[in-house]
Design a protein around this motif. Structure first.
Motif, PDB file in Angstrom:
ATOM      1  N   GLU A   1       0.832  -1.199   0.000  1.00 17.52           N
ATOM      2  CA  GLU A   1       0.000   0.000   0.000  1.00 17.52           C
ATOM      3  C   GLU A   1       0.868   1.250   0.000  1.00 17.52           C
ATOM      4  OE1 GLU A   1      -3.015   0.092   3.019  1.00 17.52           O
ATOM      5  OE2 GLU A   1      -3.470   2.210   2.686  1.00 17.52           O
TER       6      GLU A   1
ATOM      7  N   GLU B   1     -12.508  -0.275  -8.715  1.00 14.57           N
ATOM      8  CA  GLU B   1     -11.471   0.310  -7.866  1.00 14.57           C
ATOM      9  C   GLU B   1     -11.918   0.302  -6.405  1.00 14.57           C
ATOM     10  OE1 GLU B   1      -8.675   4.304  -8.003  1.00 14.57           O
ATOM     11  OE2 GLU B   1      -9.841   3.613  -9.720  1.00 14.57           O
ATOM     12  N   VAL B   2     -11.119  -0.280  -5.556  1.00 16.22           N
ATOM     13  CA  VAL B   2     -11.475  -0.322  -4.141  1.00 16.22           C
ATOM     14  C   VAL B   2     -10.468   0.509  -3.366  1.00 16.22           C
ATOM     15  CG1 VAL B   2     -12.609  -2.549  -4.158  1.00 16.22           C
ATOM     16  CG2 VAL B   2     -10.142  -2.431  -3.898  1.00 16.22           C
TER      17      VAL B   2
ATOM     18  N   PRO C   1      -7.894   1.514  -0.489  1.00 10.00           N
ATOM     19  CA  PRO C   1      -6.877   0.703   0.169  1.00 10.00           C
ATOM     20  C   PRO C   1      -7.317   0.179   1.524  1.00 10.00           C
ATOM     21  CG  PRO C   1      -5.945   2.747  -0.664  1.00 10.00           C
ATOM     22  CD  PRO C   1      -7.415   2.843  -0.824  1.00 10.00           C
TER      23      PRO C   1
ATOM     24  N   SER D   1      -9.487  -2.771   1.094  1.00  9.64           N
ATOM     25  CA  SER D   1      -8.675  -3.868   0.589  1.00  9.64           C
ATOM     26  C   SER D   1      -7.885  -4.522   1.717  1.00  9.64           C
ATOM     27  CB  SER D   1      -7.730  -3.323  -0.484  1.00  9.64           C
ATOM     28  OG  SER D   1      -6.891  -4.339  -0.948  1.00  9.64           O
TER      29      SER D   1
ATOM     30  N   THR E   1     -10.250  -6.442   4.050  1.00  7.94           N
ATOM     31  CA  THR E   1     -10.746  -7.701   3.488  1.00  7.94           C
ATOM     32  C   THR E   1      -9.682  -8.791   3.571  1.00  7.94           C
ATOM     33  OG1 THR E   1     -11.977  -6.347   1.915  1.00  7.94           O
ATOM     34  CG2 THR E   1     -11.899  -8.721   1.519  1.00  7.94           C
ATOM     35  N   GLY E   2      -8.502  -8.485   3.076  1.00 11.12           N
ATOM     36  CA  GLY E   2      -7.424  -9.474   3.132  1.00 11.12           C
ATOM     37  C   GLY E   2      -7.187  -9.925   4.563  1.00 11.12           C
TER      38      GLY E   2
ATOM     39  N   ASP F   1     -12.945  -9.236  -9.100  1.00 13.62           N
ATOM     40  CA  ASP F   1     -12.579  -8.511  -7.882  1.00 13.62           C
ATOM     41  C   ASP F   1     -12.115  -9.468  -6.790  1.00 13.62           C
ATOM     42  OD1 ASP F   1     -13.000  -5.865  -8.700  1.00 13.62           O
ATOM     43  OD2 ASP F   1     -15.168  -6.127  -8.514  1.00 13.62           O
TER      44      ASP F   1
ATOM     45  N   ARG G   1      -8.426  -9.639  -5.052  1.00 10.53           N
ATOM     46  CA  ARG G   1      -8.238  -9.626  -3.608  1.00 10.53           C
ATOM     47  C   ARG G   1      -7.406 -10.824  -3.171  1.00 10.53           C
ATOM     48  NH1 ARG G   1     -11.245  -6.191  -2.707  1.00 10.53           N
ATOM     49  NH2 ARG G   1      -9.499  -5.482  -3.947  1.00 10.53           N
TER      50      ARG G   1
ATOM     51  N   ASP H   1      -3.755 -10.355  -4.174  1.00  7.83           N
ATOM     52  CA  ASP H   1      -3.142  -9.348  -3.310  1.00  7.83           C
ATOM     53  C   ASP H   1      -2.836  -9.919  -1.934  1.00  7.83           C
ATOM     54  OD1 ASP H   1      -3.098  -7.436  -5.198  1.00  7.83           O
ATOM     55  OD2 ASP H   1      -4.766  -6.247  -4.415  1.00  7.83           O
ATOM     56  N   THR H   2      -3.782 -10.660  -1.412  1.00  2.92           N
ATOM     57  CA  THR H   2      -3.605 -11.188  -0.061  1.00  2.92           C
ATOM     58  C   THR H   2      -2.441 -12.182  -0.002  1.00  2.92           C
ATOM     59  OG1 THR H   2      -5.980 -10.933   0.325  1.00  2.92           O
ATOM     60  CG2 THR H   2      -4.754 -12.334   1.850  1.00  2.92           C
TER      61      THR H   2
END
Lengths: 230, 230
Positions: free
Chosen positions: A157, A203-204, A206, A209, A212-213, B137, B141, B144-145
DNA sequence: ATCCCGCCCGTACAATGCACCGCAACAACA
DNA sequence: TGTTGTTGCGGTGCATTGTACGGGCGGGAT
């Protein structure tokens, strides 16, 4: 050069302290990034010569260790929530918030073993949150995994954040700066899925994001916790 | 200084290439760590003056971007396995192995947006592995995670590795070096759980630790993938 | 043959971390 | 109190860094 030309020796200098040094270093880093933190500049901010500092630290790396640990004091929440999941989530969120307040933190987090008292207190809090819910090895694994995610996520990020800031301040400018490169790369057809992702992905922000992760990883932990090792 | 004293101009220098520069930089980094990579030293290794390089790169940071991307070429597996989970696991493992071959990688991974062709190919491979198994999406995610976990885990492992290497080469020495500090800290009683963990936790090798954490994260992904968003 | 333009890359600069003593200040003794 | 011995603080200096700058060389145009 006669005596008369020479100024009196300055008043015996105010004694320093690690606390002051750390504060000065953090201030500099917050203002100008990690590269603005030099032994000389820190010393100057305290009206001291460069070598004054070496009575309190023995290496610049040690200074960096100190400021990292200092930030960990901001991370520790005031009170411990009862729920393990909430406890870990809050610690992760607070870590992220600290990294947003101190962008330079991303470059240091996880870069060296965390042995300072505040960092250890944070680790203790993480372990304590899970203590008793599984055997100690599982708890360790869980904490390590969550911490790894947090470090990595913050790092990415921050990287994006800096890239945006570097090219003007708006996302529009970012598009203009990297758009061409991306466009030509994607146009090669070698990255079809990536292309689709850039094109179709919504687009989400940060924060969402990250959250969620984090939830996913916590879900994984929950499974291992509530269902003791077979 | 007459003509006779002046040496002939050297033979027209061998032309350079980014490839050579990258190779030289990686070699230096492998030998002496990132701090051994200076524009001068890289140039010297190619029998060139410092400024020769600036025709091929415009900044030292760009050089670092280039070597990171170069290593990503090592990460891309030869063939893509069919199973998404296996694909992601292999990419993660290969990333870790690359980081073990090139210890400096940990300091760079995730530090800047990855826009190079090889890095993008790696991202494409990750996305492709999950493509079609969920909406784009969710796939993003997931990738990314997992990536965040991998980056963070590698960073921590590298940090410990370096700490061990710094204090002699054996774990025994490490115990001797940090033991006292840890012992006194734990003796304060402020870190009961951590203390228990250090005391009772069985020592696991880093590879297993990495693999386990990775599996947990992949488990989490599996849940979101197989059970499409409610 | 001459000129001139462009670009290549060596020189030079400001900044860095920290080794190395010089010096100032105290302790001990006469 | 005067003198000397010793200690440790911190200023000065060095080696090294990234890269701005522009001198000078090669080649194209006249």
């Amino acid at each position: 050069m006669t005596v008369w030309d020479r100024p009196e020796p300055p008043n015996r200098p105010v004694p320093l302290s690690r606390e002051q040094i750390i504060a000065a270093a953090i201030a500099l880093a917050d203002e100008g990034g990690l590269e603005a933190v030099s032994v000389r500049k820190v010393a100057a901010r305290l009206n001291a010569g460069p070598m004054r500092l070496y009575g309190y630290i023995s290496t610049k790396d040690e200074l960096l260790d100190l400021i990292v640990d200092e930030v960990h004091a901001e991370i520790l929440p005031a009170e411990r929530p009862g729920d393990w999941r909430e406890a870990l989530r809050i610690l992760a969120q607070r870590t992220r918030q600290a990294a947003l307040r101190h962008v330079w933190l991303a470059d240091l987090l996880g870069g060296r073993p965390t042995l300072g008292p505040n960092a250890m207190a944070v680790t203790e809090a993480k372990l304590a949150a899970l203590d008793g819910l599984a055997d100690i090895d599982t708890v360790l694994r869980a904490v390590d995994t969550v911490s790894a995610y947090v470090i990595g996520a913050i790092r990415r990020e921050t990287a994006n954040l800096r890239a945006e800031r570097a090219t003007g301040l708006s996302k529009r400018d970012w598009q203009r700066a990297f758009g061409p490169h991306m466009t030509t790369m994607l146009a090669t057809g070698r990255f079809p899925t990536l292309s689709k992702a850039v094109h179709d992905g919504t687009e989400v922000d940060p924060e969402a994001s990250f959250a969620t992760g984090l939830d996913w990883v916590l879900d994984a932990v929950a499974v291992k916790i509530t269902r003791p090792p077979a």
